[in-house]
Design a protein around this motif. Structure first.
Motif, PDB file in Angstrom:
ATOM      1  N   THR A   1       0.836  -1.196   0.000  1.00 50.58           N
ATOM      2  CA  THR A   1       0.000   0.000   0.000  1.00 50.58           C
ATOM      3  C   THR A   1       0.878   1.257   0.000  1.00 50.58           C
ATOM      4  O   THR A   1       2.092   1.192   0.138  1.00 50.58           O
ATOM      5  CB  THR A   1      -0.921   0.042   1.233  1.00 50.58           C
ATOM      6  OG1 THR A   1      -0.106   0.017   2.412  1.00 50.58           O
ATOM      7  CG2 THR A   1      -1.870  -1.156   1.244  1.00 50.58           C
ATOM      8  N   MET A   2       0.228   2.392  -0.174  1.00 47.21           N
ATOM      9  CA  MET A   2       0.907   3.684  -0.188  1.00 47.21           C
ATOM     10  C   MET A   2       1.492   3.985   1.185  1.00 47.21           C
ATOM     11  O   MET A   2       0.839   3.799   2.216  1.00 47.21           O
ATOM     12  CB  MET A   2      -0.098   4.771  -0.578  1.00 47.21           C
ATOM     13  CG  MET A   2       0.471   6.162  -0.679  1.00 47.21           C
ATOM     14  SD  MET A   2      -0.844   7.396  -0.823  1.00 47.21           S
ATOM     15  CE  MET A   2      -1.792   6.756  -2.197  1.00 47.21           C
ATOM     16  N   GLY A   3       2.719   4.455   1.195  1.00 47.75           N
ATOM     17  CA  GLY A   3       3.359   4.803   2.449  1.00 47.75           C
ATOM     18  C   GLY A   3       2.751   6.044   3.064  1.00 47.75           C
ATOM     19  O   GLY A   3       2.208   6.910   2.364  1.00 47.75           O
ATOM     20  N   PRO A   4       2.815   6.179   4.398  1.00 44.10           N
ATOM     21  CA  PRO A   4       2.239   7.355   5.073  1.00 44.10           C
ATOM     22  C   PRO A   4       2.899   8.667   4.628  1.00 44.10           C
ATOM     23  O   PRO A   4       2.256   9.717   4.650  1.00 44.10           O
ATOM     24  CB  PRO A   4       2.492   7.080   6.556  1.00 44.10           C
ATOM     25  CG  PRO A   4       3.599   6.082   6.587  1.00 44.10           C
ATOM     26  CD  PRO A   4       3.446   5.253   5.353  1.00 44.10           C
ATOM     27  N   LEU A   5       4.159   8.634   4.222  1.00 36.62           N
ATOM     28  CA  LEU A   5       4.815   9.842   3.751  1.00 36.62           C
ATOM     29  C   LEU A   5       4.096  10.414   2.536  1.00 36.62           C
ATOM     30  O   LEU A   5       3.834  11.621   2.459  1.00 36.62           O
ATOM     31  CB  LEU A   5       6.277   9.545   3.405  1.00 36.62           C
ATOM     32  CG  LEU A   5       7.026  10.670   2.693  1.00 36.62           C
ATOM     33  CD1 LEU A   5       7.207  11.865   3.616  1.00 36.62           C
ATOM     34  CD2 LEU A   5       8.374  10.186   2.174  1.00 36.62           C
ATOM     35  N   VAL A   6       3.776   9.528   1.601  1.00 40.67           N
ATOM     36  CA  VAL A   6       3.089   9.979   0.392  1.00 40.67           C
ATOM     37  C   VAL A   6       1.722  10.532   0.741  1.00 40.67           C
ATOM     38  O   VAL A   6       1.293  11.573   0.221  1.00 40.67           O
ATOM     39  CB  VAL A   6       2.974   8.828  -0.623  1.00 40.67           C
ATOM     40  CG1 VAL A   6       2.213   9.281  -1.861  1.00 40.67           C
ATOM     41  CG2 VAL A   6       4.339   8.300  -1.002  1.00 40.67           C
TER      42      VAL A   6
END
Length: 1182
Positions: free
Chosen positions: A274-279
């Protein structure tokens, strides 16, 4: 966000406010906000439609017409709404007016008091403000390692996410020039991002003034305090996600099974990427910025998201090409083995699944950026944001065509082709050619591209033909060039674009102006179409490879090129409402050929061969005749005829010769071609061209002669044809003998021969000079015979015969003598001069009623001016070569003969003007025209002699002799004639405008001048003629040949005439600054763009010299008796006028001895030279 937090965000930075003021003064601006951030649409549903377009391509293709149609509606909705305006035919919508922090009822420009207060407040705010460390590094370091900076900064994300986001958001704010900052607790929750950004926006608006550091660094780098900021920022945002990916911050893996089951977690196939929290954090906060009302917030956030997207679209293709493709091949190979390795298969499958997961997540991020940002910002009211949208959409399409190269996204380009901003249209048109080429740079076709151009082709054509911005037209031509081979254009559309190669304005091929670059871009399109049509023709016809040793491919290409040029020129003429003169048509064709040189210059040799050997054209015509008859009906329906055109008749020969001339001059002017390369092709063929072409036609002769003037004698030597020059000159001289010439700028033949003989003079070859001198001698003998045989009083005969005789006199003899006399010594013996006056000029008074206006317009007396100036030049040569104290100096018979010649000419001209009859209503125009010609030449002569006299040192005994022999220059009645000519020209200059202006006149003046006949004289350039003649009169006054009180009369109506005339009268035209001088030259050019500029600089120089000269005794009254014993230089009509004051101060000291200069320099400052240049005498005064 509480208001109290604002002070906590401000840290100290010591700096003097005065120095800060100097730094920010040039870049500060009012904060720009927009109540509506997107361009409004007529249809309220358009926004929801645009947001959903990326989800369904098919649905979008059906619904997206609403956006286009809204730009074309002209119904009542637009009439009753002021939201949308159209500023020109090429912009679909105008942006909403900017809403600034000041009240909307006030002007957008702050009052001086308010601006000063805001400036002081801003200076106080930034006095102790300290930007973030990250901003300082990016703004000041030109050699910073962005990757290392990102790596160290991104590592802090896992340690303290809030601090990381605080630094990122403050970096954005610092780049916008905001003094407000955020703290850790402000960015703790993404759910409050919109609220937090809203509070920051309010604080920023209260700031009122800001420095948009990022944009200033981009657009005004030299003036920016932070020059490296923009480049560093772009690199920073472009590599942010790349470094984050290396640090495993871009994606995260999550598993549905128990996290404590470490044994199975690594190999579990159900692991989800899944998409990282940074993104997520970056997208959340940047998207909040991107919908702000503050333009700078929207710009910087949009740019950041677009730079992220640039990386993502490139990354996803790397995953596909460099990993998925190769791993899939390895897996297929392993599976085909008889005994595949299970561990290898498992490892390959897991790797493919992981990469596929990364690709899926990346596509999701790409889709989110499109939805969150692009579909809103492509229609932003800020044109900079719209431009960035188009630039980056092109990058995404190139990087990830599987996703973006679809009608869903291509239509955005089409919509913004109608943007009101030319910069946006330019950006769109710049990227379109890249969409139609493959990796090898060759045009490629697919259904999406074809659909796009079917839908928006007409708009691109409209831009190419009519856009108000020439740069936009250039880019549209480049687009059409790129798609020309894809069969998207109809023949009629091609013809329209081809016709834009022709321009009615003079444009230099070597220029870098927009006009020049536009024609160069059309030339490239022309070459592309020619090549394609040539290939099409060759495929349809079975022709031999060579004909008469000429390649059939080259021959057909030339024929099709000329055919297309001819057809497109006809199309161009049809689109011009006003008619075009034949001479202008030749020039337009010639100029087009100049710009076509880069693509057809290689065909110059073959064009020469086709013109020299007409058998080649006939052979090809026979080969094609059968095919042409078979396809006649089919070709009749074609809009674009591609049948090769060869030089088989007079019209086609003219076309070929004009093109040859244009290509030759274009090659010489080209920066990418050497002159020797062109000369080595033309010179070996030049004599053959002279022998084989029908030079009786001026449309053929003029280009051929012009080509001759392009090459120096060194060029002939380099080509190995230096011995041919004399033969060519003899051929030119033969054509010269056989020609009748009219001494006029409108006569192409006269102008062509004039340039040729000037060019021959530069060769400095004795053999060629002798040819010209011999021709002069021959013409003098023929003139003498003509005067004796045809001009005797009893031989003149009827008035009709007299007109014909005068025409023959000038066209066959006088004009040729004048032309050759510009470069070679022209002298008449005293008997020939007397014969000229007796048998020709003495008949003028009695035969004036018999002369036609056309005949009088042919009559000028430049020949006499040349005779005098050459005599003066002879005097100067003698004075320079002899010792003034020698007896030979005082007893030179040559000087006496020259003096007698000059005196005879001056006295005869005075006598003729005095004896001309008074004008009647029927002869008014004829008399004034004749008096004008006589006056111009008389003034030129007396000015030349007077200046020569003034320049003689007092020690020269011939100065006194000249005074005694020539006691007067102008008879009183001649002075009256000058004024009558002036009055006539003054009336013409006013009456031609038909503006109802009534001139002031003295009681003695002829009131009939207020109702002049409507003949078209001087080419309609009445004001130019008045200016030239007025300058001459003022020159005579400065030389004390006319009384200064005449100035009062010529100044009487200066308020009714042009500003340029006023400057001439006030003498301010010679004292202007550099800027005013250039403006004056432009004003002169508007009088008649085809005439040479008046030599004001020369006149100014001479006036200064005259004022600085020592005092001269005024000219004595002539001892020669006159009628009623009137003073020779006094005009009684103007005795009541007061002389101008400046006259009493002129020539106040005696002349000191000065070294001789050339006669041309002596004449440079008096009015005679101005007229002589404008009437093609040019160097004859020398």
């Amino acid at each position: 966000m509480a208001e109290r937090r604002r002070s906590a965000r401000i840290s100290s930075k010591s700096s003097a406010s005065s120095s800060i003021a100097k730094e920010v003064d040039h870049s500060t601006r009012s904060i720009e906000t927009d109540e509506h951030t997107a361009i409004d649409h007529d249809n309220d549903d358009s926004n929801s439609e645009l947001e959903s377009e990326s989800e369904s391509e098919e649905d979008d293709n059906e619904d997206d017409e609403d956006y286009i149609e809204s730009s074309k509606k002209k119904g009542s909705a637009r009439a009753t709404t002021n939201k949308r305006k159209r500023t020109n035919n090429n912009g679909i919508r105008s942006t909403n007016k900017r809403t600034k922090t000041v009240p909307t009822s006030r002007s957008s420009v702050l009052s001086s008091t308010s601006a000063k207060k805001d400036q002081e407040t801003y200076l106080e705010l930034i006095k102790d403000f300290e930007p973030t460390e990250l901003f300082e590094i990016l703004a000041t370091s030109e050699d910073v390692s962005i990757v290392e900076l990102l790596t160290s900064w991104l590592e802090t994300y896992t340690e303290n996410r809030d601090k990381f986001l605080k630094e990122f958001i403050n970096l954005v704010l610092n780049c916008c020039g905001a003094v407000a900052t955020v703290e850790d607790h402000d960015v703790h929750s993404n759910d409050s991002s919109n609220e937090t950004i809203g509070e920051v926006q309010l604080m920023f608006q209260r700031q009122k003034i800001h420095e948009f550091h990022l944009l200033v660094s981009k657009e005004h780098k030299k003036k920016s305090k932070y020059k490296p900021l923009y480049n560093n920022f772009v690199e920073f945002m472009s590599k942010l996600l790349d470094v984050a990916n290396d640090l495993q911050l871009l994606f995260i893996e999550s598993s549905p099974i128990n996290k404590n089951d470490e044994t199975n977690s690594e190999n579990n196939e159900n692991t989800e990427i899944t998409m990282g929290p940074l993104v997520l954090d970056l997208l959340t906060w940047l998207s909040s910025f991107s919908v702000s009302k503050v333009r700078s917030f929207r710009y910087i956030s949009t740019l950041s998201l677009y730079l992220f997207q640039d990386y993502l679209t490139n990354y996803i293709m790397i995953l596909d090409k460099n990993y998925l493709s190769k791993l899939s091949k390895q897996l297929a190979v392993e599976e085909k083995k008889k005994r595949p390795n299970k561990k290898t298969l498992e490892k390959l499958n897991l790797t493919i699944m992981e990469i596929q997961g990364n690709k899926t997540v990346t596509e999701s991020i790409i889709d989110n950026i499109v939805k969150l940002c692009f579909i809103h910002r492509f229609k932003d009211v800020d044109e900079s944001i719209r431009s960035e949208s188009m630039v980056h959409l092109a990058i995404w399409t190139e990087n990830f065509p599987e996703y973006f190269l679809k009608v869903t996204f291509l239509k955005y380009f089409g919509w913004l082709l109608s943007d009101e901003s030319s910069s946006v249209r330019i950006e769109v048109l710049k990227v379109l050619p890249k969409l139609v080429v493959d990796d090898r740079g060759k045009p490629t076709d697919n259904s999406f591209i074809r659909q796009f151009f079917e839908r928006f082709k007409q708009r691109i054509l409209e831009i190419a033909l009519k856009d108000v911005d020439l740069e936009v037209r250039i880019q549209s031509i480049n687009v059409l060039t790129g798609i020309s081979s894809l069969d998207y254009l109809e023949d009629s559309e091609m013809l329209l674009i081809l016709s834009t190669i022709f321009s009615n304005h003079d444009i230099k091929v070597s220029s870098t102006s927009k006009n020049s670059r536009f024609l160069a871009s059309v030339a490239k399109f022309f070459a592309r179409i020619t090549n394609e049509k040539c290939q099409e023709f060759m495929n349809d016809n079975n022709l031999p490879k060579t004909i008469d040793n000429m390649s059939i491919d080259s021959t057909i290409k030339i024929g099709i090129f000329i055919r297309l040029l001819s057809n497109s020129f006809v199309s161009h003429l049809e689109m011009i409402k006003s008619g075009v003169e034949p001479r202008e048509k030749i020039h337009i064709l010639f100029q087009a050929a100049e710009f076509l040189f880069p693509y057809f210059g290689s065909q110059i040799e073959n064009i020469c061969q086709l013109l020299i050997n007409d058998e080649i054209s006939n052979d090809i015509a026979k080969q094609l005749s059968t095919k042409e008859n078979d396809d006649q009906e089919e070709e009749a329906n074609d809009d674009l005829d591609i049948t090769p055109l060869f030089p088989t008749d007079s019209n086609s020969i003219v076309l070929y010769v004009t093109v040859l001339n244009g290509l030759t001059q274009g090659g010489i002017s080209s920066k990418n071609s050497t002159k020797f390369h062109i000369s080595d092709i033309i010179i070996p063929n030049y004599e053959k061209l002279m022998l084989n072409l029908p030079l009786q036609s001026i449309d053929i002769l003029a280009p051929i002669l012009e080509i001759f003037t392009l090459f120096t004698f060194e060029d002939w030597i380099h080509a190995g044809y230096e011995k041919t020059v004399s033969k060519v000159t003899e051929a030119i001289m033969k054509m010269f003998k056989e020609s009748n010439l009219v001494c006029s700028d409108a006569d192409m033949k006269y102008q062509s021969f004039s340039k040729v003989f000037q060019h021959i003079k530069k060769f400095e070859l004795k053999e060629l000079d002798e040819l010209c001198v011999n021709e002069l001698t021959y013409l003098k003998l023929q003139l003498e015979n003509f005067l004796k045989d045809k001009m005797e009083k009893n031989e003149i005969g009827s008035p009709e015969n007299f007109n014909e005789t005068i025409v023959d006199l000038y066209e066959v003899y006088v004009n040729k003598l004048v032309l050759l006399g510009k470069g070679y010594t022209l002298e008449f013996d005293e008997s020939l001069i007397k014969l000229f006056f007796k048998n020709y000029m003495s008949h003028m008074p009695s035969m004036l009623d018999s002369l036609d206006i056309e005949t009088i317009e042919l009559m000028d007396f430049k020949l006499l001016v040349l005779l005098v100036t050459w005599q003066l030049q002879k005097w100067e040569d003698i004075f320079e070569n002899l010792d003034p104290t020698s007896s030979q100096f005082n007893n030179t018979s040559t000087l006496k003969t020259s003096m007698n010649t000059i005196i005879l000419i001056i006295e005869s001209l005075n006598k003729i003007m005095i004896n001309l009859p008074a004008s009647t209503e029927s002869t008014m125009t004829a008399i004034y025209l004749l008096n004008r010609s006589l006056s111009n030449s008389t003034i030129d002569i007396v000015v030349a002699v007077r200046v020569f006299e003034l320049k003689l040192p007092d020690s020269n005994p011939w100065k006194e002799t000249l005074k005694n022999k020539l006691p007067y220059y102008l008879h009183t009645d001649v002075s009256n004639t000058f004024m009558e000519v002036y009055l006539y020209l003054e009336s013409c200059a006013v009456n031609v405008n038909e503006s109802g202006i009534h001139l002031d006149r003295l009681a003695e003046e002829d009131v009939n001048l207020n109702e002049l006949p409507k003949e078209e004289l001087f080419g309609g350039n009445y004001e130019r003629e008045l200016l030239l003649f007025t300058i001459k009169l003022k020159g005579l006054i400065k030389l004390e040949l006319l009384r200064g009180d005449i100035v009062s009369r010529i100044a009487l109506n200066k308020d009714h005439l042009s500003p340029l005339y006023t400057k001439v009268i006030d003498d301010t035209i010679f004292k202007t600054s550099t800027t005013e001088a250039s403006s004056t030259k432009r004003s002169i050019a508007t009088v008649n763009t085809r005439e040479r500029d008046l030599e004001y600089n020369g006149i100014e120089r001479n006036n200064t010299e005259m004022e600085e000269q020592d005092r001269l005794d005024p000219i004595e009254d002539s001892s020669q008796p006159t009628q009623d014993d009137e003073p020779m230089v006094t005009n009684r009509r103007y005795e009541g006028l007061e002389p101008i004051e400046e006259q009493s101060q002129e020539l106040s000291q005696e002349v000191s001895p000065q070294p001789f200069r050339s006669i041309s320099e002596n004449l440079s400052g008096i009015g005679g030279t101005a007229d002589s240049r404008s009437n093609n005498i040019e160097d004859s005064d020398a």
